[in-house]
Scaffold this motif. Structure first.
Motif, PDB file in Angstrom:
ATOM      1  N   CYS A 116      38.996  41.952  51.884  1.00 39.51           N
ATOM      2  CA  CYS A 116      39.085  40.976  50.796  1.00 39.51           C
ATOM      3  C   CYS A 116      40.412  41.147  50.064  1.00 39.51           C
ATOM      4  CB  CYS A 116      37.899  41.098  49.857  1.00 39.51           C
ATOM      5  SG  CYS A 116      37.479  42.765  49.455  1.00 39.51           S
ATOM      6  N   PRO A 117      40.868  40.121  49.365  1.00 39.21           N
ATOM      7  CA  PRO A 117      42.168  40.200  48.698  1.00 39.21           C
ATOM      8  C   PRO A 117      42.235  41.400  47.756  1.00 39.21           C
ATOM      9  CG  PRO A 117      41.300  37.979  48.596  1.00 39.21           C
ATOM     10  CD  PRO A 117      40.214  38.838  49.156  1.00 39.21           C
ATOM     11  N   ALA A 118      43.352  42.100  47.790  1.00 38.85           N
ATOM     12  CA  ALA A 118      43.499  43.297  46.955  1.00 38.85           C
ATOM     13  C   ALA A 118      43.713  42.878  45.509  1.00 38.85           C
ATOM     14  CB  ALA A 118      44.673  44.126  47.447  1.00 38.85           C
ATOM     15  N   SER A 119      42.962  43.495  44.614  1.00 34.82           N
ATOM     16  CA  SER A 119      43.121  43.096  43.220  1.00 34.82           C
ATOM     17  C   SER A 119      44.159  43.965  42.509  1.00 34.82           C
ATOM     18  CB  SER A 119      41.786  43.138  42.498  1.00 34.82           C
ATOM     19  OG  SER A 119      40.971  44.116  43.068  1.00 34.82           O
ATOM     20  N   PHE A 120      44.505  45.091  43.105  1.00 35.97           N
ATOM     21  CA  PHE A 120      45.537  45.942  42.509  1.00 35.97           C
ATOM     22  C   PHE A 120      46.763  45.937  43.405  1.00 35.97           C
ATOM     23  CE2 PHE A 120      41.445  47.716  41.218  1.00 35.97           C
ATOM     24  CZ  PHE A 120      41.556  47.534  39.850  1.00 35.97           C
ATOM     25  N   GLY A 121      47.816  46.535  42.915  1.00 30.73           N
ATOM     26  CA  GLY A 121      49.058  46.551  43.673  1.00 30.73           C
ATOM     27  C   GLY A 121      48.913  47.170  45.053  1.00 30.73           C
ATOM     28  N   THR A 122      48.318  48.365  45.105  1.00 31.11           N
ATOM     29  CA  THR A 122      48.180  49.049  46.395  1.00 31.11           C
ATOM     30  C   THR A 122      46.818  48.719  46.989  1.00 31.11           C
ATOM     31  OG1 THR A 122      49.196  50.836  45.187  1.00 31.11           O
ATOM     32  CG2 THR A 122      48.617  51.270  47.489  1.00 31.11           C
ATOM     33  N   PRO A 123      46.796  48.126  48.174  1.00 29.19           N
ATOM     34  CA  PRO A 123      45.493  47.797  48.762  1.00 29.19           C
ATOM     35  C   PRO A 123      44.725  49.054  49.155  1.00 29.19           C
ATOM     36  CG  PRO A 123      47.260  47.313  50.298  1.00 29.19           C
ATOM     37  CD  PRO A 123      47.918  47.719  49.030  1.00 29.19           C
ATOM     38  N   GLN A 124      43.410  48.961  49.080  1.00 26.86           N
ATOM     39  CA  GLN A 124      42.580  50.116  49.450  1.00 26.86           C
ATOM     40  C   GLN A 124      42.236  50.080  50.927  1.00 26.86           C
ATOM     41  OE1 GLN A 124      39.196  51.185  46.961  1.00 26.86           O
ATOM     42  NE2 GLN A 124      39.663  49.358  45.766  1.00 26.86           N
ATOM     43  N   ARG A 125      42.237  51.261  51.528  1.00 26.63           N
ATOM     44  CA  ARG A 125      41.767  51.380  52.905  1.00 26.63           C
ATOM     45  C   ARG A 125      40.674  52.437  52.891  1.00 26.63           C
ATOM     46  NH1 ARG A 125      44.465  47.729  53.312  1.00 26.63           N
ATOM     47  NH2 ARG A 125      46.456  47.286  54.259  1.00 26.63           N
TER      48      ARG A 125
END
Ligand code: TYD
Ligand code: MG
Length: 457
Positions: A315-324
């Protein structure tokens, strides 16, 4: 009187040193040296040597003089245990069953023993009282008249009981609680563990009685103390699993009588351990699979192919760094696959959070599930479900190419057996397999984007 001889032993690997050391030169752990008395052990050793000298009939034989004896094994009622032992319990074998506390080692051996019914078992417990064991046996719901329990920790008393009961199989729960009067050190120390195991090994080899030793594992996954034991015993079985999930895996890590690549799978129920003979069925959730982001991959545990379900949520990342966030899958490998999807296939993974789950709580290291993981991620990203009759078996290379995986024929036949209609593999897979013999549709591709094309159009 001779001065008592002592020596220092590393409690984690058994390294011996004449003086105390802060750091073990062998395994590198700190503060693990403990002083232990040697003299009694030495006396025992000397006696044994003298005995050996007296019976000078000992003679080396040429290999072809030695007659091969038929492999006579007890077959446990438990097929999973038989499999990990290489086809049954070998007479005179010493088997170490290791695992974290609470994983179910005592339950497993109690259950196996009770199921054997006709064969006389002596279960020596240094951890639980007779009542506790009785309660557990009632919980398992199996009755056996040939199952004897002894709550004792001194090896001398154990051997006395063995003489009286004359069991065909002995179970020791656990080796860390035993104590031999040959040594003064406390139970669980390296010296004691080694001494008790040596006494039991001698007993096993002399009487051809199989002995099962239960051993605890430390936080770091080492067999506590009995690291030294691994060399002595014939077979080492590891009982593992997540304590919060009900699946348990019994894995062979050493076996003098069979392959080390076997596993047995159990499910911990309210009434003991249930053998899981068709693991793929439990690892694939039977829910509505018109969901996007769900794919089936194949993995091998030993020689056993397993089909597992992979779920992704992108899903679209809501913060700067996307979570994995992978569960049951390697973090670095996930990052690598995402980079391949971005660079070679043009998907904008950098602006999306990615969660990837292996269903069933197992951990998979087999790279053959790469393709299934990639398809699952793209299926979730694009919101297109993948047919629940398709499965995948290929590794992904950095160039976005599908790479061949080992034992592809086993994986294909397992998929066929479980009713899948198509399996996607690498076109570089083994040429020695005749893919036309399978009823399942085997689709071979060279590049990741070709698979996307075929699946999603
Ligand atoms: P146990 O065999 O005592 O573990 P170990 O000997 O490896 O320390 O297993 C204990 C756990 O198993 C305990 O948390 C209770 C659970 N259990 C069941 O869920 N069902 C059962 O039928 C039994 C006997 C135990
Ligand atoms: Mg126990």
């Amino acid at each position: 009187m001779a001065k008592t001889k002592t020596s220092f032993f590393c409690q984690s690997c058994g390294y011996e040193s004449a003086k105390w050391l802060g750091k073990c030169p062998s395994c590198g752990s700190w503060n693990t040296f403990v002083e232990e008395i040697l003299s009694k052990e030495d006396n025992a050793r000397n006696e044994w040597r003298q005995e050996a000298n007296r019976s000078k009939v000992v003679k080396a034989k040429s290999l072809h003089e030695i007659q091969a004896v038929d492999d006579v094994r007890f077959s446990a009622k438990d097929e999973e245990l038989n499999r990990v032992l290489g086809g049954g319990i070998v007479p005179g074998s010493l088997v170490l069953v290791g695992g974290e506390p609470g994983i179910g080692k005592s339950t497993l051996l109690l259950q196996v023993g009770l199921q054997l019914g006709q064969i006389r078992i002596l279960y020596v417990s240094g951890e639980e009282s007779e009542q506790q064991i009785k309660m557990r046996a009632e919980r398992l719901g199996i009755a056996s008249e040939n199952f004897y329990i002894l709550t004792e920790t001194n090896t001398k008393n154990i051997f006395l009981a063995i003489e009286e009961v004359q069991p065909a199989i002995v179970v020791i729960d656990s080796i860390q609680t035993l104590q031999s009067s040959q040594l003064d050190s406390s139970p669980g120390s390296i010296g004691q563990v080694r001494q008790c195991a040596a006494e039991l090994m001698k007993f096993a080899k002399e009487t051809d009685t199989p002995v099962f030793l239960i051993g605890h594992i430390t936080k770091d996954g080492l067999l506590a103390g009995p690291k030294v034991l691994e060399h002595m015993v014939d077979t080492v079985l590891q009982f593992e699993g997540d304590r919060h999930l009900s699946y348990r895996i019994l894995r062979t890590t050493k076996n003098r009588f069979g392959s080390t690549s076997e596993i047995g799978i159990y499910e911990m129920m309210g009434t003991g351990l249930r053998e899981v003979s068709n693991p793929s069925e439990i690892l694939i959730s039977q829910k509505d699979r018109s969901l996007s982001g769900v794919t089936i991959g194949t993995t091998l545990e030993g020689n056993r192919p397993l089909l597992i379900e992979i779920q992704s949520l992108v899903c679209p990342a809501s913060f700067g760094t996307p979570q994995r966030t992978p569960t049951g899958f390697d973090h670095k490998r996930l990052n690598m696959l995402l980079a391949v999807l971005e660079k070679r296939c043009g998907f904008k993974m950098g602006i999306h959070d990615v969660f990837l789950n292996i269903a069933g709580g197992i951990r998979v290291e087999d790279p053959a599930i790469d393709l299934a993981a990639c398809i699952s991620i793209i299926s979730s990203l694009e919101e297109i479900p993948v047919s629940d009759k398709a499965c995948f078996a290929a590794e992904i290379g950095l160039g976005g190419e599908l790479r061949a995986v080992n034992k592809i024929d086993l994986r294909i036949s397992e998929a066929e057996k479980l009713g899948f209609n198509e399996i996607y593999i690498s076109k570089y897979s083994s040429k020695s397999v005749d893919y036309r013999k399978f009823k399942i549709d085997v689709k071979a591709f060279g590049q990741l984007h070709e698979v996307f094309q075929d699946l999603f159009g």
